[in-house]
Structure formats: C-alpha cells, structure tokens
Write an enzyme that holds these catalytic residues in place. Structure first.
Site, PDB file in Angstrom:
ATOM      1  N   GLU A 109       0.841  -1.178   0.000  1.00 62.05           N
ATOM      2  CA  GLU A 109       0.000   0.000   0.000  1.00 62.05           C
ATOM      3  C   GLU A 109       0.889   1.246   0.000  1.00 62.05           C
ATOM      4  OE1 GLU A 109      -2.371   0.145   3.471  1.00 62.05           O
ATOM      5  OE2 GLU A 109      -3.215  -1.854   3.216  1.00 62.05           O
ATOM      6  N   HIS A 167      -3.726  -7.476  10.135  1.00 62.08           N
ATOM      7  CA  HIS A 167      -4.514  -8.430   9.353  1.00 62.08           C
ATOM      8  C   HIS A 167      -4.392  -9.843   9.908  1.00 62.08           C
ATOM      9  CE1 HIS A 167      -3.660  -5.603   5.684  1.00 62.08           C
ATOM     10  NE2 HIS A 167      -4.578  -5.100   6.492  1.00 62.08           N
ATOM     11  N   ASN A 212      -5.282  -6.815   1.263  1.00 59.13           N
ATOM     12  CA  ASN A 212      -6.076  -6.549   2.459  1.00 59.13           C
ATOM     13  C   ASN A 212      -7.221  -7.546   2.523  1.00 59.13           C
ATOM     14  OD1 ASN A 212      -4.797  -4.097   1.288  1.00 59.13           O
ATOM     15  ND2 ASN A 212      -5.353  -3.247   3.272  1.00 59.13           N
TER      16      ASN A 212
END
Length: 547
Positions: free
Chosen positions: A403, A488, A526
């Site tokens: 990201e 995550h 994600n």
C-alpha cells in the site's frame, strides 16, 4: 536527498520538533489498510441488553465482517438473531461532540483498556509519541503476544471501524493459494460481487486523483513505482468519495482530510454500521448487545448450547455474568478472538470433541511497514487524505503487495510510507496456558524477516533508482522496518480443517466459525473483502441446508 534528521518547517512555521508535542500522535494512525456521524441510527436503535436465562435461536459472537454477514442473511431467512460484542456501540458523541477521537489527539476513546497509547508508529525523528490516557473500553486493541502485537477493532462494526477501508479482491490466479478448498468460480462469479456490493466498494475518480492536493503523496508513490518498473494499481475503498470531494472543497466537516482513520472516521467512511449491520437491524430481527464478552459455549442438556458471558463497564470491570441458551452459535469474534475462545474451550474440556486443528494455521498476512526519505523535489504534501488509494504489485515476482500509505501529519515530511502484505510462509499456533488460564501464540519475531526480504524486492529497487534511503526514525531509533505488528490477523480455525468446507465446527452440530479465523494466514491483499465474500458463501449454504 533528504535524510531522517534534516529539520523541516511547516507552512505554518511549526518545526518538526515542536509538532511532536501537539500532533505527533497522528503518525501512529496512518497504516490501518453523507453527513451522518459514524453510527447508523437504525443500528443504534437495535442495541439492547440481553436477559439472563434468555433462549436465542441464533447467537453471533462478534459484529465484524463475518458476523454482520451472518446476522443479515439469517434475519432475511426469518431467524431471530442476537449479536454480542465485547466493545462499545459507538453511537454516542463525546464531550467534543464527536463519536470518535481524532488521531492527532488520542484520548480514552482511542485504546482498549490501556493506560498508555501503543501506536503503530512509535517514534518520529527519534522521539517517542505515545502518551498516557485513562483506562477505557476504547476502539483499538493492541493485543500483545510473544513476538507480535495484533491490532484489532473493538466495538459494533469490529475492524471496519479502524481500518483504512482498502477493499481489495485478490487476483484470481492467487486464489487457490488462499482458500484451496473453495471453488474460485463461485467466489468470483457470485460471492465477491455480492460482498463488494454489500460493503459499498468504489474506486476514486481517477481524474480527481490527478489534481487533488491531498493525494500528492500517492502520485509521488506511483511515479517512483513506475520508474522502477512496478505496476501501480488503484485500490477500491469503502470511503464515500463524493464526501471526500466535499471535504476538499470545504463544504462538509472533514474526516479523511483531518487525518481520521485509526480511531474511527466521524464522517465519510462506510463502516459496517452503515452497510451490513444497518440492513440487518432494519429487518427487525437482529438485536445487538455491546460490552458483553463470551467466556464459555457448552452443550446444553436440553439441546443447543449454554453460553456464558460477562457484562463489562467502560473500565473493563465485570458487572454481571449471564447465561443464555442458543440453538446455534456463530463464532465471529475475529481471528484472534475466535481462536483463543475455541482453543480454551477445547483444552479445558468444555468442547472436547473439537479436533486437533483448533488454534493452528494462524498468520499475519505478511504485514511489514517502512518509510523512505525522498528528495527535496519530491514533496509528498502537508495535506494528506488518510484513506489510501493505491498499491504497488510485485506479488508474482517478489511476493509483496505494498500500500502507498499516508503520513497525515499536517507538515511536509518528504517521506513515502508503505504497508506491505507479503507471502510470508510462517504459521503460528494458539495454545492454552493452564498456569495463567490464558491462551498463548507461538509467533516468532524472526519470522518477519521473510516478509522484510519480500518487501525489499520493491523498495531496495526504488531507492536505488531514485537515489533515496529508508527512514530510520519511525519504529524506534535507527530502525527501518515495522516488523512488530499485524493489522490483518488470519487463521486459527482453518476452513476444511478445524471446520468442514462451510465453517461448521467438527464434533458439534450447530457451532460455526464465520470470520477471518477460517483463512489460513494470508490473502495476498487486504483481507476484509475475502472475509466478507467467504462469509456470504458459507452462510448461503448454512441457510439452505441447516435451518
């Protein structure tokens, strides 16, 4: 070339060092990848206590992605659903008139039962930025295990309250490695589209992106990626992009452009409170009970399950203990919450027929972070939207997807910042500790080196091409990599191992897992869209065959 010690003055004349005292806490907030306030009023209206001794047709433990999907689809099938949530409802404004704390000034609303913040970015220019706060049932839990801190959302809406909303569907060619027992055709033909629609996923207007001041940092990240030969991809999100344009125009209260993200967005972001949970409670068949922590799920003598739960006040004190009976129980407390509860119930003989896969297959989605110090001619902007919009894809060649993340400090930092998701192969296991009565995780910090090496396939090349260096002031003194955490968490009750291929727990009829615990450690991007799509797939089967 800039380095991590060059002084810099913001446009308002505040030095970096002076900035630390007032707003440095925003640095810890930037990496979690309408005018209505955060809580949808129909959701708030469905919040109610649960009576001791109640009988419940379906109990959902947790209000995150999987639990919200389950509650909606069960309600649509005519089932009365009770959801219990350990965190708060987040439907009442604080003394500042807002529901969520601003990331520049963390207060008691910010962290779950901590007396000091534990922000993901702990330092800036070598100075620590954490601060003392009152102990409170705040929105973000930084749960410490051996070798890793796991960040989790606490409240009605779970992780959707505190993440950056990056709603990424994995590339189909990667799916077989993510969920090998699931048919990719039905996921990409039916359940990923259903999840994206239900979550309200959309992509930024690319023309607006090219000119928006608040995405200068992302355009710099794109330029550097492409000049080193890496694909830059726009990443969908659940933020209301029309609202963000109005933020930029100054016609609505600011949220993403005020740096709000880690402790909740007061406006703009479509959390589960505004999507799945709003639709679920609108059926009239779903009731949500916050500040209740489930401690036991045991077979009941008359059928179903006896569920024990503690009612908490906002200091975390247990104020009551209740027992209810539920015909069916859906474990949706998140990868960590579900795995810890099931591990303890199996080890203590409450659910002894759970199989030996309980607690296994846990991973961190390969999360590692880093920053780069750019040249003076590559400013990233003092105004940065807290919602990420793009990523660098080197998954096939180097095992990393990064990201391009914001650093919304309010000053010019000349820094590019990244959260990488890597193909880290290591998996940990939860085990019961009879001495403490808790559940341990055997993650090893050294395992992060694999993810670092994969991330370096991107950033070493970019630094070499641009003549830049890594920042060394964000995670401690002279420390390049944020290798101490994950946003995550995945696994611990893996699909088709701890459960059957639709989340039914082996050994017990009427017990289900329907959250990120089902996914064995990695999604390549994600994870919340995959968690949502898998829940849609599984609950469709359960409704069709089990009710």
């Amino acid at each position: 070339m800039t380095d991590s010690t060059r002084p810099e003055v913001a446009r308002n004349g505040i030095s970096r060092r002076g900035f630390l005292a007032g707003t440095g806490s925003v640095l810890g907030a930037v990496t979690l990848g309408g005018h209505a306030a955060a809580a949808d009023r129909s959701t708030a209206a469905a919040v109610a206590p649960v009576a001791d001794g109640a009988h419940l047709p379906a109990l959902v433990i947790g209000t995150g992605y999987g639990g919200s999907v389950a509650a909606l689809r069960l309600a649509e099938a005519g089932v009365d659903v009770r959801m219990v949530e350990m965190g708060m409802a987040w439907d009442t404004p604080g003394s500042d008139g807002k529901i969520f704390a601003n990331t520049t000034a963390p207060d008691k609303r910010s962290f779950w039962l901590r007396s000091r913040t534990k922000q993901p970015l702990s330092n800036f220019l070598g100075f620590p930025i954490d601060k003392d706060i009152p102990k409170y049932t705040g929105i973000l839990d930084a749960e410490d295990f051996a070798g890793i801190t796991v960040y989790q959302g606490r409240g009605v809406g779970g992780g959707s309250l505190v993440n950056g909303g990056m709603a990424v569907t994995p590339k189909r060619e990667n799916f077989a490695a993510i969920l090998p027992s699931v048919d990719a055709g039905e996921m990409y033909g039916t359940y990923y589209p259903r999840a994206n629609a239900g979550l309200g996923v959309a992509t930024i207007d690319p023309d607006w992106f090219e000119t928006a001041e608040c995405y200068q940092y992302a355009r710099v990240g794109r330029k550097h990626a492409q000049r080193s030969g890496f694909p830059f991809v726009f990443v969908p999100d659940v933020y209301d992009w029309d609202y963000m344009k109005q933020e930029a125009a100054g016609t609505v209260p600011k949220s993403a452009l005020a740096g709000e993200i880690l402790y909740g967005n007061n406006y703009g972001k479509k959390s589960l409170q505004k999507t799945y949970l709003a639709r679920a409670t609108a059926t009239g068949k779903v009731t949500i009970t916050p500040l209740h922590k489930v401690t036991s799920v045991a077979p009941a003598s008359g059928g179903g399950y006896t569920v024990r739960m503690d009612q908490l006040d906002t200091t975390g004190t247990v104020t009551a203990t209740k027992e209810v009976t539920a015909d069916r129980v859906f474990f949706a407390a998140g990868s960590v919450g579900t795995s810890k509860l099931l591990t303890r119930l199996k080890a203590t003989g409450v659910l002894p027929a759970l199989n030996g896969e309980i607690g296994k297959g846990w991973g961190d989605n390969g999360n590692v972070m880093c920053g780069r110090a750019n040249h003076l001619w590559d400013p990233t902007g003092s105004l940065q939207a807290a919602i990420p919009t793009g990523g660098i894809d080197n998954w096939a060649a180097g095992g990393a997807f990064a990201e391009v993340a914001p650093l919304p400090t309010g000053i010019e930092t000349y820094a590019s910042f990244y959260l990488s998701i890597t193909k880290n192969p290591y998996r940990a296991e939860f085990t019961y500790n009879p001495t403490s009565g808790g559940v341990d995780l055997n993650w090893q910090r050294a395992w992060k080196q694999s993810g670092i090496d994969m991330a370096k396939t991107i950033f070493d090349k970019i630094n070499a091409k641009e003549g830049t260096i890594y920042r060394t002031d964000l995670f401690g003194t002279y420390k390049i990599w944020g290798d101490h955490l994950t946003y995550h968490p995945l696994g611990g009750a893996v699909l088709n191992k701890a459960t059957d291929n639709y989340g039914r727990l082996h050994g017990y009829t009427g017990l289900y897992v329907i959250d990120g615990a089902l996914i064995p450690g990695n999604t390549s991007v994600n994870p919340f869209v995959t968690i949502t799509a898998l829940a849609e797939r599984n609950i469709a089967k359960i409704v069709a065959t089990d009710l």
